[in-house]
Design an enzyme around this catalytic site. Structure first.
Site, short mmCIF file in Angstrom:
data_model
loop_
_atom_site.label_atom_id
_atom_site.label_comp_id
_atom_site.label_asym_id
_atom_site.label_seq_id
_atom_site.Cartn_x
_atom_site.Cartn_y
_atom_site.Cartn_z
N LYS A 1 -62.72 -33.76 -40.01
CA LYS A 1 -62.57 -32.49 -40.73
C LYS A 1 -63.93 -32.02 -41.24
O LYS A 1 -64.83 -32.83 -41.49
CB LYS A 1 -61.56 -32.61 -41.87
CG LYS A 1 -62.06 -33.34 -43.09
CD LYS A 1 -61.30 -32.93 -44.35
CE LYS A 1 -62.07 -33.49 -45.54
NZ LYS A 1 -61.95 -32.77 -46.76
N LYS B 1 -63.43 -43.25 -46.98
CA LYS B 1 -64.65 -43.12 -47.79
C LYS B 1 -65.22 -44.49 -48.14
O LYS B 1 -66.43 -44.66 -48.20
CB LYS B 1 -64.38 -42.31 -49.07
CG LYS B 1 -64.18 -40.82 -48.79
CD LYS B 1 -64.37 -39.96 -50.03
CE LYS B 1 -64.33 -38.48 -49.65
NZ LYS B 1 -64.53 -37.58 -50.77
N LYS C 1 -67.83 -30.88 -47.06
CA LYS C 1 -69.05 -30.43 -47.72
C LYS C 1 -70.00 -31.58 -48.04
O LYS C 1 -71.18 -31.35 -48.25
CB LYS C 1 -68.71 -29.64 -49.00
CG LYS C 1 -68.03 -30.43 -50.10
CD LYS C 1 -67.93 -29.58 -51.36
CE LYS C 1 -66.51 -29.36 -51.80
NZ LYS C 1 -65.87 -30.55 -52.37
P1 ATP Z 1 -65.76 -33.97 -49.92
O1 ATP Z 1 -66.45 -33.82 -48.62
O2 ATP Z 1 -66.70 -34.14 -51.06
O3 ATP Z 1 -64.65 -34.98 -49.91
P2 ATP Z 1 -64.24 -31.66 -49.28
O4 ATP Z 1 -65.10 -30.72 -48.52
O5 ATP Z 1 -63.23 -32.44 -48.55
O6 ATP Z 1 -65.12 -32.59 -50.19
P3 ATP Z 1 -62.63 -31.05 -51.61
O7 ATP Z 1 -63.20 -30.67 -52.90
O8 ATP Z 1 -62.18 -32.45 -51.48
O9 ATP Z 1 -63.59 -30.75 -50.40
O10 ATP Z 1 -61.47 -30.06 -51.24
C1 ATP Z 1 -61.19 -28.83 -51.85
C2 ATP Z 1 -60.03 -28.19 -51.13
O11 ATP Z 1 -60.43 -27.80 -49.83
C3 ATP Z 1 -58.84 -29.14 -50.94
O12 ATP Z 1 -57.66 -28.41 -51.10
C4 ATP Z 1 -58.98 -29.60 -49.53
O13 ATP Z 1 -57.75 -29.98 -48.97
C5 ATP Z 1 -59.54 -28.36 -48.87
N1 ATP Z 1 -60.32 -28.70 -47.69
C6 ATP Z 1 -61.42 -29.47 -47.65
N2 ATP Z 1 -61.90 -29.57 -46.41
C7 ATP Z 1 -61.06 -28.82 -45.63
C8 ATP Z 1 -61.04 -28.52 -44.23
N3 ATP Z 1 -61.95 -29.01 -43.42
N4 ATP Z 1 -60.06 -27.72 -43.78
C9 ATP Z 1 -59.13 -27.21 -44.63
N5 ATP Z 1 -59.10 -27.46 -45.94
C10 ATP Z 1 -60.05 -28.26 -46.44
#
Ligand code: ATP
Ligand code: LTN
Length: 331
Positions: free
Chosen positions: A196, A112, A199
């Site tokens: 990955k 990041k 969002k």
């Molecule tokens: P950001 O993009 O803002 O970092 P994010 O989409 O990675 O956010 P988080 O709020 O960080 O989402 O994650 C919430 C939960 O969803 C965590 O348990 C994280 O491990 C899971 N998660 C996020 N992205 C994935 C993915 N692509 N596949 C599986 N699990 C995910």
């Protein structure tokens, strides 16, 4: 005694099917066998710039999605991190137990930080706040996606360090609960299977948001990258993009990889994607309907107030214990 479960999701955008398949789906499953706390971690979202009004809206939306995805507020505590000040307070105490070296090794921080010019101190100490979230609740199990494994390891290290220093169990040492990659632990971007699904990604075509309307879901899936082989089979190494779509298909349909391969033998990617889009729309439909119902004024706020009261009680006790141990005066 029931196990204690804690997990958090950042309101840093619109939740994706990655969040759902990697984490939230398991929240709903665990709630009947464990004592669960599910938190909208809005303080974590502040580690990168957020529009204030948008952040408030996203915070409530994530809570609505928790309920819509099956978390029962009468069974689990659903709350917002900033409503329980003990999270920020314990985070400071733990920052003073953590080492700069161990935080510098966090791969999410490195990724990041690389993408921005100004990196906030909060982005660096983010995993310590996450450790505080978890350790405040005597957590046994933390359901998360694979990307959170290293952060969880830090929470365990901090707990063990404090316990060793005081020669007693100040903190419960938490265990991760992470699905394997072919069961949703790591859903990949629809545009780049090496990244990955996230969002907060810049290109919205890389993710399916849980609240995306049907036409948008269709468009995003039809434009997902594949490969030139035109054969539907699971091979993470050789066919990462198609394998990722197959994982989503499999989890939404309950079909195994072999069944999917057989079903689409001799049919191109077009038909497969069309069916996957339909399956996704159908799976998300009841969730979207429930979110709409929860949009009545005050409905979600009521749930969050109750959740915060329950969380506050548990958290305050652990914070007091930790303050006492470290010599932080209270009277
Ligand atoms: P950001 O993009 O803002 O970092 P994010 O989409 O990675 O956010 P988080 O709020 O960080 O989402 O994650 C919430 C939960 O969803 C965590 O348990 C994280 O491990 C899971 N998660 C996020 N992205 C994935 C993915 N692509 N596949 C599986 N699990 C995910
Ligand atoms: N860092 C997590 C969100 C998070 C979390 C937590 C997850 C913050 N605190 C406590 C589990 C337990 C992420 O998903 N990016």
């Amino acid at each position: 005694m029931k196990k204690r479960v804690f997990s958090g999701v950042q309101p840093s955008g619109s939740l994706t099917i990655g969040n759902y398949l990697g984490a939230i789906r398991n929240f709903a499953r665990l709630q009947y066998e464990a004592d669960c706390y599910f938190c909208v971690v809005n303080l974590h979202a502040l580690t990168v710039p957020q529009d204030p009004e948008e952040l408030k809206k996203n915070t409530l939306d994530v809570a609505r999605l928790f309920v819509a995805c099956g978390i029962d507020p009468n069974v689990s505590a659903i709350f917002v991190q900033s409503q329980v000040p003990a999270h920020a307070e314990l985070s400071w105490l733990l920052e003073c137990q953590g080492y700069i070296g161990e935080l510098k090794r966090m791969t999410q921080f490195k990724d990041k930080a690389k993408k921005r010019e100004n990196v906030s101190v909060g982005l660096f100490t983010y995993p310590v706040l996450m450790a505080a979230d978890i350790l405040l609740y005597n957590t046994d199990l933390v359901p998360v996606g694979e990307d959170q494994k290293q952060h969880l390891e830090l929470a365990r290290d901090l707990a063990l360090r404090v316990n060793n220093r005081f020669r007693e169990e100040v903190f419960k040492v938490p265990e991760p609960y992470i699905p394997p990659k072919n069961s949703g632990g790591r859903i990949m971007s629809l545009q780049n299977p090496a990244e990955k699904m996230s969002k907060s990604a810049e290109n919205p075509k890389s993710y399916i948001a849980l609240l995306d309307p049907p036409e948008v879901i269709q468009k995003k899936i039809m434009s997902a990258v594949t490969d030139s082989e035109a054969v539907i089979r699971y091979d993470e190494e050789a066919k990462p993009a198609v394998s990722n779509l197959m994982v989503i298909y499999s989890l939404f349909s309950g079909k195994t990889m072999e069944e999917i391969t057989r079903l689409y033998a001799g049919k191109g990617y077009g038909q497969f994607k069309k069916d996957l889009a339909e399956l996704t729309v159908e799976t998300l439909k009841p969730i979207q309907q429930k979110v709409a119902e929860l949009s009545a004024p005050g409905a979600i706020e009521e749930i969050l107030k109750k959740g915060a009261e329950k969380a506050e009680e548990t958290a305050a006790e652990k914070l007091r214990l930790c303050q006492d141990k470290l010599g932080v005066l209270r009277f």
